[in-house]
Design an enzyme around this catalytic site. Structure first.
Site, mmCIF file in Angstrom:
data_model
loop_
_atom_site.group_PDB
_atom_site.id
_atom_site.type_symbol
_atom_site.label_atom_id
_atom_site.label_comp_id
_atom_site.label_asym_id
_atom_site.label_seq_id
_atom_site.Cartn_x
_atom_site.Cartn_y
_atom_site.Cartn_z
ATOM 1 N N HIS A 1 0.836 -1.222 0.000
ATOM 2 C CA HIS A 1 0.000 0.000 0.000
ATOM 3 C C HIS A 1 0.869 1.271 0.000
ATOM 4 C CE1 HIS A 1 -3.887 -2.061 0.914
ATOM 5 N NE2 HIS A 1 -3.095 -2.938 1.491
ATOM 6 N N ASN B 1 -10.359 -2.788 2.533
ATOM 7 C CA ASN B 1 -10.041 -2.778 1.107
ATOM 8 C C ASN B 1 -11.311 -2.564 0.296
ATOM 9 O OD1 ASN B 1 -7.269 -3.215 1.243
ATOM 10 N ND2 ASN B 1 -7.439 -5.436 1.095
ATOM 11 N N HIS C 1 -4.030 1.022 12.104
ATOM 12 C CA HIS C 1 -3.854 -0.251 12.803
ATOM 13 C C HIS C 1 -5.228 -0.864 13.080
ATOM 14 C CE1 HIS C 1 -2.748 -3.314 15.527
ATOM 15 N NE2 HIS C 1 -1.550 -2.841 15.817
ATOM 16 N N TYR D 1 0.969 -4.142 12.234
ATOM 17 C CA TYR D 1 0.853 -2.714 11.916
ATOM 18 C C TYR D 1 1.701 -1.829 12.833
ATOM 19 C CZ TYR D 1 -2.604 -3.856 8.395
ATOM 20 O OH TYR D 1 -3.211 -4.367 7.278
HETATM 21 FE FE1 HDD Z 1 -2.540 -4.778 5.583
HETATM 22 C C1 HDD Z 1 -1.101 -1.748 5.167
HETATM 23 C C2 HDD Z 1 -5.521 -3.542 4.362
HETATM 24 C C3 HDD Z 1 -3.911 -7.929 5.671
HETATM 25 C C4 HDD Z 1 0.228 -5.921 7.087
HETATM 26 N N1 HDD Z 1 -3.186 -3.002 4.886
HETATM 27 C C5 HDD Z 1 -2.434 -1.862 4.816
HETATM 28 C C6 HDD Z 1 -3.237 -0.791 4.303
HETATM 29 C C7 HDD Z 1 -4.489 -1.303 4.073
HETATM 30 C C8 HDD Z 1 -4.450 -2.689 4.448
HETATM 31 C C9 HDD Z 1 -5.674 -0.553 3.539
HETATM 32 C C10 HDD Z 1 -2.755 0.623 4.047
HETATM 33 C C11 HDD Z 1 -2.957 1.484 5.251
HETATM 34 C C12 HDD Z 1 -2.548 2.897 4.933
HETATM 35 O O1 HDD Z 1 -3.190 3.507 4.067
HETATM 36 O O2 HDD Z 1 -1.593 3.361 5.539
HETATM 37 N N2 HDD Z 1 -4.328 -5.584 5.040
HETATM 38 C C13 HDD Z 1 -5.448 -4.891 4.659
HETATM 39 C C14 HDD Z 1 -6.572 -5.789 4.611
HETATM 40 C C15 HDD Z 1 -6.127 -7.023 4.964
HETATM 41 C C16 HDD Z 1 -4.709 -6.894 5.254
HETATM 42 C C17 HDD Z 1 -7.986 -5.389 4.251
HETATM 43 C C18 HDD Z 1 -6.863 -8.315 5.097
HETATM 44 C C19 HDD Z 1 -8.103 -8.396 5.407
HETATM 45 N N3 HDD Z 1 -1.947 -6.593 6.211
HETATM 46 C C20 HDD Z 1 -2.661 -7.765 6.198
HETATM 47 C C21 HDD Z 1 -1.915 -8.803 6.862
HETATM 48 C C22 HDD Z 1 -0.744 -8.233 7.288
HETATM 49 C C23 HDD Z 1 -0.784 -6.851 6.866
HETATM 50 C C24 HDD Z 1 -2.387 -10.223 7.044
HETATM 51 C C25 HDD Z 1 0.411 -8.837 8.039
HETATM 52 C C26 HDD Z 1 0.345 -9.877 8.797
HETATM 53 N N4 HDD Z 1 -0.728 -3.985 5.976
HETATM 54 C C27 HDD Z 1 0.246 -4.632 6.644
HETATM 55 C C28 HDD Z 1 1.452 -3.765 6.928
HETATM 56 C C29 HDD Z 1 0.995 -2.391 6.357
HETATM 57 C C30 HDD Z 1 -0.363 -2.710 5.761
HETATM 58 C C31 HDD Z 1 2.723 -4.306 6.461
HETATM 59 C C32 HDD Z 1 1.940 -1.677 5.405
HETATM 60 C C33 HDD Z 1 1.974 -0.255 5.861
HETATM 61 C C34 HDD Z 1 1.225 -0.233 7.096
HETATM 62 O O3 HDD Z 1 0.793 -1.474 7.402
HETATM 63 O O4 HDD Z 1 1.034 0.741 7.804
HETATM 64 O O5 HDD Z 1 1.682 -3.699 8.290
#
Ligand code: HDD
Length: 680
Positions: free
Chosen positions: A73, A146, A337, A360
Site C-alpha cells: 500500500h 479494502n 492499525h 501494523y
Molecule cells: Fe494490511 C497496510 C488492508 C492484511 C500488514 N493493509 C495496509 C493498508 C491497508 C491494508 C488498507 C494501508 C494502510 C494505509 O493507508 O496506511 N491488510 C489490509 C486488509 C487485509 C490486510 C484489508 C486483510 C483483510 N496486512 C494484512 C496482513 C498483514 C498486513 C495479514 C500482516 C500480517 N498492511 C500490513 C502492513 C501495512 C499494511 C505491512 C503496510 C503499511 C502499514 O501497514 O502501515 O503492516
C-alpha cells in the site's frame, strides 16, 4: 475552508500548520540568515569551510528526507472528512461515536493500491486499500479495509509469502505494480485459498474509475458489543453514493502513461470543486447464536456474507470535505492499525486479523522511526491520552509529573484505569477451549464455491472482462507449467471461463465440471449499481468560430446534470465563438487525452485545419472504443465514422432541446456495452 467543517481534528491540526510565506529565512535553530545560495568558502574559488553550519544543516536534513515507504500500500492518497450516524446503534454497540446521530466524528481516509511502489501509477490492476481513522471521543478507531470484501490468504503466517510473490520479481525488480508475472501466479496455483479474491482481482473491481466510486469493506468479521455485554458479529461496508464504476483495461494502461496520478488528482479536484465524496456506512449483523448458520465459516477472510442472505443495514454517512495541505505530514505519516479499537467494537478469532494486530505497530516502528508515532499530528487522537509510557525517539509530550509507574501513591495512583461499566475498554470475554495446534480448520477448506458465485453473478460483459484479464495475465508468464496450473485451478471455479482462457493462452483446457455451487448474488455485479451523471468529466472540443448558441445550451445542460465539463481546443489562447465572445480552453488536444474523460462532446468550429481534425478523430475513436458517450455537433459530423452513427451512446444533432438531454442520459449510463466495435 468553511467554518462548519473545522471540526475538532482540524483545530488540533491547525496548531501544527505553518505558512512560511513572507517570513525571514532561518536555520532550524531560528537564526536568520543573510545568504542561502552560496556555501562558505576560503576565497571565491577556494575550498568550502567546515564551519558552514548552514550548509551542513541544509544538506543533512535533505539527506534524511525520505522514510521507508509502506511495504504494501505504498502508493496512495488521503483526505479528511466526517462521519455522521443516521440512527443510534445502541441496541448493538456501546461505541460512543455510534450512539448519537447529531454528533459528527472527524476522520481521515487513505486510499491506496497494494503492489506498486510509492511512485507507481494509480490505475493498475490491483486491490485498493480503504483505511479510515475515526478520531472519536473515546480514542482513535481504525477501520483498515479494502475495496474487495475478501483476502488472498486465510492466515497471517502466509502474508510475507504472498507479498513476496506479488511484488516485482527480486532478480530484476520487474514488473512494477502488476500481478502479471510468474511468482504471483505460482503463489496462486499453490495456495488455492486465493481463488475467490483472484476472481475479484481479474474483474472490473480492480480498475476503479475513482476512489469516490468504489465500495469499501472491513473484510474480517468483527464484533459489536452493547452496554449489556451482548456481542453481535458484524461486517463493515462502505457504499459510494455515486455507485461503483470502473475503467476499462485498455484505458487504465493508457492513463498510466498520460496521467499516472489519475485517481489521486480526481480525489483532490473533486474536493476542491466542492464535490465531496460520500460513502454510506453499512453493517451486516449476525446474532451470536447464528455463528454457524451460513454455509461457510464466518472467521474465514476469503468469504463474504452475500447481501441477499444478510442485508446491509445502512447506519450513517462519511463525507470527505478537506484536502491535505502537506502530503508527507498527513498522508505519508498516517499510521493505521486494525487494533485501534473503542469500547463496543472487538475482534474475532479470524487468524488473518490476529496476525495483523501485530504487524501494523511493528511496521510503523521502522517507517516512522520509533514508538512515538502516535504523537505525530495526523495520528494524535482528539481524545486525551495519559499513561506511564515515556521517552523514545522524537518524544514531543513533556510529561511534568515525576511519577511514571503504576501503582503509586505520589500521584494518587493515577493515571488510573476506569471500570468497563464506566467506559473503560475491556476485551470481550469469549469462552475459548482447544489444544495448541498449527492447522487449518476443516471449515476453511472450500475455496471455490464463493469464487464461482462471484463469476456467476457477473453480467456477460463483466464475465468477458474477467476472461480477458486472465488471458492478459497468463500471457505474461514465462512458465508454461504455471499457466497450465492456473488454468486447472480456476477450472474448479468455472469450466467454460477457463476453457476460453486456455484457448487464448495455448494451454490444455481444464478437466472436470467446475463448481456446482450455483448461487448468485446480484449485489456483486456492477451492472446493478447506481448510475448517475454527477461529477463525470466531459471533454468539450471547440475551435475558432464555434456555434455559441449550441455551446451555451450544451454547457448549461452539462452543468445542470452536475457533470464537470472542460473546454479543449488546439490552443490555450482564447477561442472566439459566433457571438464574438471568448472561451478559455483548459487543455489542448495535445496536452490531454480522451482516456481522461468520461464523455466527449465535439462542437468544432468554422475554422478547423487538418491537424485539428486528425487530433479530434483520435478523441472520437478512443471514446467510442471505450464505450463512452459521444456527442457530435452537426458541424463536426465529417469526423464521425458512418458506422458509429446510430450506435448506443452516440448522439449527433443540432436540435438544441433533445440533443443535450439525450447526451446527458447517455452520460448517466456511463458505458454503452452494446456498441458495435469492429468498425475500424
Ligand atoms: Fe494490511 C497496510 C488492508 C492484511 C500488514 N493493509 C495496509 C493498508 C491497508 C491494508 C488498507 C494501508 C494502510 C494505509 O493507508 O496506511 N491488510 C489490509 C486488509 C487485509 C490486510 C484489508 C486483510 C483483510 N496486512 C494484512 C496482513 C498483514 C498486513 C495479514 C500482516 C500480517 N498492511 C500490513 C502492513 C501495512 C499494511 C505491512 C503496510 C503499511 C502499514 O501497514 O502501515 O503492516
Amino acid at each position: 475552508m468553511k467554518d462548519e467543517i473545522k471540526n475538532a481534528k482540524h483545530q488540533q491540526l491547525d496548531q501544527f500548520r505553518v505558512d512560511d510565506k513572507g517570513k525571514n529565512l532561518t536555520t532550524n535553530q531560528g537564526l536568520t540568515m543573510a545568504e542561502d545560495e552560496f556555501s562558505l568558502k576560503a576565497g571565491e574559488r577556494g575550498p568550502t569551510l567546515m564551519e558552514d553550519f548552514h550548509l551542513r544543516e541544509k544538506i543533512t536534513h535533505f539527506d534524511h528526507e525520505r522514510i521507508p515507504e509502506r511495504v504494501v500500500h505504498a502508493r496512495g492518497t488521503g483526505a479528511h472528512g466526517e462521519f455522521q450516524l443516521y440512527e443510534s446503534m445502541k441496541e448493538y454497540t456501546k461505541a460512543g461515536f455510534l450512539q448519537n446521530p447529531n454528533v459528527k466524528t472527524p476522520l481521515f481516509v487513505r486510499f491506496s493500491t497494494v503492489v506498486g511502489f510509492r511512485g507507481s501509477a494509480d490505475t493498475i490492476r490491483d486491490v485498493r486499500g480503504f483505511a479510515i481513522k475515526f478520531y472519536t471521543g473515546e480514542g482513535n478507531y481504525d477501520l483498515v479495509g479494502n475495496n474487495f470484501p475478501v483476502f488472498f490468504i486465510q492466515d497471517a503466517m502466509k502474508f510475507p509469502d504472498f507479498v513476496h510473490a506479488v511484488k516485482p520479481e527480486p532478480n530484476t525488480e520487474v514488473p512494477q505494480a502488476s500481478s502479471a508475472h510468474d511468482t504471483f501466479w505460482d503463489f496462486i496455483a499453490n495456495n488455492q485459498e486465493s481463488a475467490h479474491i483472484v476472481m475479484w482481482a481479474m474483474s472490473d473491481r480492480a480498475l476503479p474509475r475513482s476512489y469516490r466510486m468504489m465500495e469499501g469493506f472491513g473484510v474480517h468479521t468483527f464484533r459489536l458489543i452493547n452496554e449489556e455485554g451482548k456481542s453481535t458479529f458484524v461486517k463493515f461496508h462502505l457504499k459510494p453514493l455515486l455507485g461503483v464504476h470502473s475503467l476499462v483495461w485498455d484505458e487504465t494502461q493508457k492513463i498510466g502513461g498520460k496521467d499516472p496520478d489519475f485517481n489521486r488528482r480526481d480525489l483532490q479536484e473533486s474536493i476542491d470543486n466542492g464535490n465531496y465524496p460520500e460513502f454510506e456506512v453499512g453493517v451486516q449483523l449476525l446474532a451470536e447464536d447464528k455463528e454457524f448458520s451460513l454455509d461457510f465459516d464466518i472467521l474465514d477472510p476469503t468469504k463474504l456474507w452475500p447481501e441477499e442472505d444478510v442485508p446491509v443495514k445502512i447506519i450513517g454517512k462519511i463525507t470527505l470535505n478537506r484536502n491535505v495541505e502537506n502530503f508527507f505530514a498527513e498522508v505519508e505519516q498516517v499510521a493505521f492499525h486494525p487494533g485501534h479499537l473503542v469500547p463496543g467494537i472487538d475482534f474475532t478469532n479470524d487468524p488473518l486479523l490476529q496476525g495483523r494486530l501485530f504487524s501494523y505497530t511493528d511496521t510503523q516502528l521502522i517507517r516512522l522511526g520509533g514508538p512515538n508515532f502516535h504523537e505525530l499530528p495526523i495520528n494524535r487522537p482528539v481524545a486525551e491520552f495519559h499513561n506511564n509510557q515515556r521517552d523514545g525517539h522524537g518524544r514531543q509530550t513533556i510529561n511534568t509529573n515525576m511519577v511514571s509507574y503504576h501503582n503509586n501513591s505520589l500521584s494518587d495512583n493515577t493515571p488510573k484505569t476506569v471500570s468497563e461499566k464506566e467506559g473503560g475498554f475491556a476485551h470481550y470475554q469469549e469462552q475459548i477451549h482447544g489444544s495448541k495446534i498449527r492447522a487449518r480448520s476443516e471449515s476453511f477448506k472450500d475455496h471455490f464455491s464463493q469464487a464461482s458465485m462471484f463469476y456467476n453473478s457477473m453480467s456477460n460483459v463483466e464475465k468477458k472482462h474477467i476472461i480477458d484479464a486472465f488471458t492478459f495475465e497468463l500471457s505474461q508468464l514465462k512458465s508454461k507449467d504455471i499457466r497450465q496450473q492456473v488454468v486447472n485451478m480456476f477450472g474448479n471455479v468455472n469450466i467454460d471461463m477457463m476453457t476460453q482462457v486456455a484457448q487464448h493462452v495455448g494451454a490444455e483446457p481444464p478437466k472436470g465440471e467446475g463448481s456446482k455451487y450455483g448461487k448468485i448474488s446480484p449485489a456483486l455485479s456492477q451492472e446493478n449499481t447506481l448510475k448517475k451523471s454527477d461529477t463525470l468529466k466531459v471533454g468539450v472540443i471547440i475551435s475558432e468560430g464555434y456555434n455559441a448558441d449550441e455551446l451555451n445550451t450544451m454547457m448549461k445542460a452539462l452543468k445542470d446534470a452536475k457533470t464537470m465539463p472542460e473546454i479543449i481546443s488546439n490552443t490555450l489562447a482564447p477561442v472566439k465563438g459566433s457571438d464574438g465572445k471568448e472561451q478559455f480552453p483548459k487543455r489542448t488536444l495535445l496536452s490531454t487525452d480522451a482516456v481522461l474523460f468520461d464523455a466527449i462532446y465535439v462542437l468544432g468550429g468554422n475554422k478547423v485545419d487538418d491537424e485539428f481534425k486528425t487530433n479530434v478523430y483520435k478523441f472520437i475513436q478512443e471514446t467510442y472504443m471505450h464505450y463512452k458517450p459521444l456527442a457530435i455537433s452537426k458541424f463536426a459530423t465529417e469526423l464521425l465514422k458512418p458506422e458509429m452513427n446510430g450506435q448506443p451512446g452516440v448522439t449527433i444533432g443540432d436540435e438544441k432541446d433533445q440533443y443535450p438531454s439525450k447526451f446527458i442520459a447517455d452520460i448517466s449510463l456511463h458505458r454503452h456495452w452494446d456498441r458495435k466495435i469492429n468498425i475500424f
